[in-house]
Design a protein around this motif. Sequence first.
Motif, PDB file in Angstrom:
ATOM      1  N   MET A   1       0.857  -1.187   0.000  1.00 42.99           N
ATOM      2  CA  MET A   1       0.000   0.000   0.000  1.00 42.99           C
ATOM      3  C   MET A   1       0.892   1.236   0.000  1.00 42.99           C
ATOM      4  N   PRO A   2       0.338   2.422  -0.282  1.00 40.31           N
ATOM      5  CA  PRO A   2       1.159   3.640  -0.203  1.00 40.31           C
ATOM      6  C   PRO A   2       1.804   3.766   1.176  1.00 40.31           C
ATOM      7  N   TRP A   3       2.996   4.373   1.213  1.00 38.60           N
ATOM      8  CA  TRP A   3       3.767   4.418   2.452  1.00 38.60           C
ATOM      9  C   TRP A   3       3.024   5.099   3.600  1.00 38.60           C
ATOM     10  N   VAL A   4       2.322   6.185   3.292  1.00 38.60           N
ATOM     11  CA  VAL A   4       1.586   6.875   4.350  1.00 38.60           C
ATOM     12  C   VAL A   4       0.529   5.947   4.944  1.00 38.60           C
ATOM     13  N   ARG A   5      -0.107   5.140   4.099  1.00 40.37           N
ATOM     14  CA  ARG A   5      -1.088   4.164   4.609  1.00 40.37           C
ATOM     15  C   ARG A   5      -0.417   3.071   5.417  1.00 40.37           C
ATOM     16  N   CYS A   6       0.809   2.693   5.035  1.00 39.39           N
ATOM     17  CA  CYS A   6       1.556   1.703   5.836  1.00 39.39           C
ATOM     18  C   CYS A   6       1.716   2.208   7.267  1.00 39.39           C
ATOM     19  N   LEU A   7       2.129   3.464   7.390  1.00 41.63           N
ATOM     20  CA  LEU A   7       2.343   4.055   8.716  1.00 41.63           C
ATOM     21  C   LEU A   7       1.039   4.132   9.503  1.00 41.63           C
ATOM     22  N   LYS A   8      -0.025   4.557   8.853  1.00 44.60           N
ATOM     23  CA  LYS A   8      -1.311   4.676   9.541  1.00 44.60           C
ATOM     24  C   LYS A   8      -1.863   3.310   9.923  1.00 44.60           C
ATOM     25  N   SER A   9      -1.683   2.330   9.049  1.00 46.69           N
ATOM     26  CA  SER A   9      -2.147   0.970   9.347  1.00 46.69           C
ATOM     27  C   SER A   9      -1.392   0.384  10.533  1.00 46.69           C
ATOM     28  N   LEU A  10      -0.091   0.688  10.600  1.00 44.72           N
ATOM     29  CA  LEU A  10       0.710   0.226  11.737  1.00 44.72           C
ATOM     30  C   LEU A  10       0.207   0.865  13.027  1.00 44.72           C
ATOM     31  N   GLN A  11      -0.044   2.166  12.982  1.00 47.98           N
ATOM     32  CA  GLN A  11      -0.489   2.881  14.177  1.00 47.98           C
ATOM     33  C   GLN A  11      -1.829   2.332  14.683  1.00 47.98           C
ATOM     34  N   ARG A  12      -2.712   1.976  13.755  1.00 46.34           N
ATOM     35  CA  ARG A  12      -4.020   1.433  14.149  1.00 46.34           C
ATOM     36  C   ARG A  12      -3.938  -0.024  14.576  1.00 46.34           C
ATOM     37  N   GLY A  13      -2.832  -0.687  14.233  1.00 41.37           N
ATOM     38  CA  GLY A  13      -2.714  -2.108  14.539  1.00 41.37           C
ATOM     39  C   GLY A  13      -3.360  -2.991  13.493  1.00 41.37           C
ATOM     40  N   ASP A  14      -3.654  -2.414  12.310  1.00 41.08           N
ATOM     41  CA  ASP A  14      -4.237  -3.198  11.225  1.00 41.08           C
ATOM     42  C   ASP A  14      -3.218  -4.175  10.648  1.00 41.08           C
ATOM     43  N   VAL A  15      -1.934  -3.834  10.746  1.00 37.25           N
ATOM     44  CA  VAL A  15      -0.847  -4.750  10.372  1.00 37.25           C
ATOM     45  C   VAL A  15       0.081  -4.885  11.573  1.00 37.25           C
TER      46      VAL A  15
ATOM     47  N   GLU B   1       5.606   6.988  18.028  1.00 38.04           N
ATOM     48  CA  GLU B   1       4.205   7.045  18.426  1.00 38.04           C
ATOM     49  C   GLU B   1       3.380   6.050  17.621  1.00 38.04           C
ATOM     50  N   MET B   2       3.884   5.686  16.452  1.00 40.17           N
ATOM     51  CA  MET B   2       3.161   4.773  15.561  1.00 40.17           C
ATOM     52  C   MET B   2       3.537   3.321  15.784  1.00 40.17           C
ATOM     53  N   GLY B   3       4.786   3.086  16.204  1.00 38.13           N
ATOM     54  CA  GLY B   3       5.237   1.714  16.346  1.00 38.13           C
ATOM     55  C   GLY B   3       6.564   1.612  17.070  1.00 38.13           C
ATOM     56  N   VAL B   4       7.126   0.414  17.055  1.00 35.62           N
ATOM     57  CA  VAL B   4       8.317   0.093  17.839  1.00 35.62           C
ATOM     58  C   VAL B   4       9.452  -0.355  16.924  1.00 35.62           C
ATOM     59  N   TYR B   5      10.632   0.210  17.157  1.00 34.07           N
ATOM     60  CA  TYR B   5      11.846  -0.210  16.459  1.00 34.07           C
ATOM     61  C   TYR B   5      12.619  -1.196  17.338  1.00 34.07           C
ATOM     62  N   PRO B   6      13.487  -2.026  16.745  1.00 33.23           N
ATOM     63  CA  PRO B   6      14.418  -2.797  17.570  1.00 33.23           C
ATOM     64  C   PRO B   6      15.433  -1.831  18.175  1.00 33.23           C
ATOM     65  N   MET B   7      15.519  -1.788  19.474  1.00 31.93           N
ATOM     66  CA  MET B   7      16.342  -0.787  20.148  1.00 31.93           C
ATOM     67  C   MET B   7      17.449  -1.442  20.976  1.00 31.93           C
ATOM     68  N   ALA B   8      18.513  -0.676  21.204  1.00 31.15           N
ATOM     69  CA  ALA B   8      19.611  -1.094  22.080  1.00 31.15           C
ATOM     70  C   ALA B   8      20.191   0.164  22.712  1.00 31.15           C
TER      71      ALA B   8
END
Length: 256
Positions: free
Chosen positions: A72-86, A100-107
């Motif tokens: 899907m378009p990138w902006v929709r990817c981000l919004k879908s992630l934030q909603r938990g649709d993906v 605020e939208m999601g989680v990165y692998p962090m160290a």
Amino acid sequence: MLKLLTWIVSIGVWSSGALAAEIVRAAYEDKSLPPYYTGTSEVIDADAPGVSVELMREAAKAAGLEIQFVRMPWVRCLKSLQRGDVDVIFNSSFKEDRQEMGVYPMASGKPDSSKRLATISYALYRLKGSAVSYDGKSITGLDGGAVGASSGYSIIEDLTRMGVKTEEAADTTANFRKLALKRIPAVAAQEAQADPMLINYPNIEKVMPLLVSKDYFVMASHQFYGQRRDVADRLWAKIAEVREARSAALHAKYAR
């Protein structure tokens, strides 16, 4: 009655198997970004989907997961992630506000580079003969104009920090058209996406040095990470292993 019981038992076995299967829903952009993903559509090429898609497939398999892709378009990817649709999206560079939208692998409070999916560079593009230039610190010659960039891409924030005005468009193709028509003085784009387009725009050239090189990650939704953190951690760990073991071979495959 025996047939009915057999059917009920078979449904029960199927249901328990479905519940046991760890499915991860992964979204990525519907624009071509060779060699990382191919084709500009929602369709996924089964045989040659791109380096990032193949790495995701192999990492998921190594982690004992079933991965389901959607484009899907990138902006929709981000919004879908934030909603938990993906459950996850890729390729995503690190931006503070994206947390605020999601989680990165962090160290140690920073994105864990060892768990990156790819490293991609951005470059500046101008019309041949243009006064636009970049010295590694600042962009000059814009004459008050805005630099074109794709909506939702992290380079917009980088340019803003440099004090450069930006004008967003849906994708690099739209930005190159605007540049060719002299509606904007320059375009900032991922070189993997923009360089192959130069053959169709002989009056456009790349400016060196590169604007920035960034690590790109798989981001997990807060919902997915909160409920199945072990799965997210397992996938990120396998991405690191598979990238080291298979990246060179996959890049060679798509260089042919």
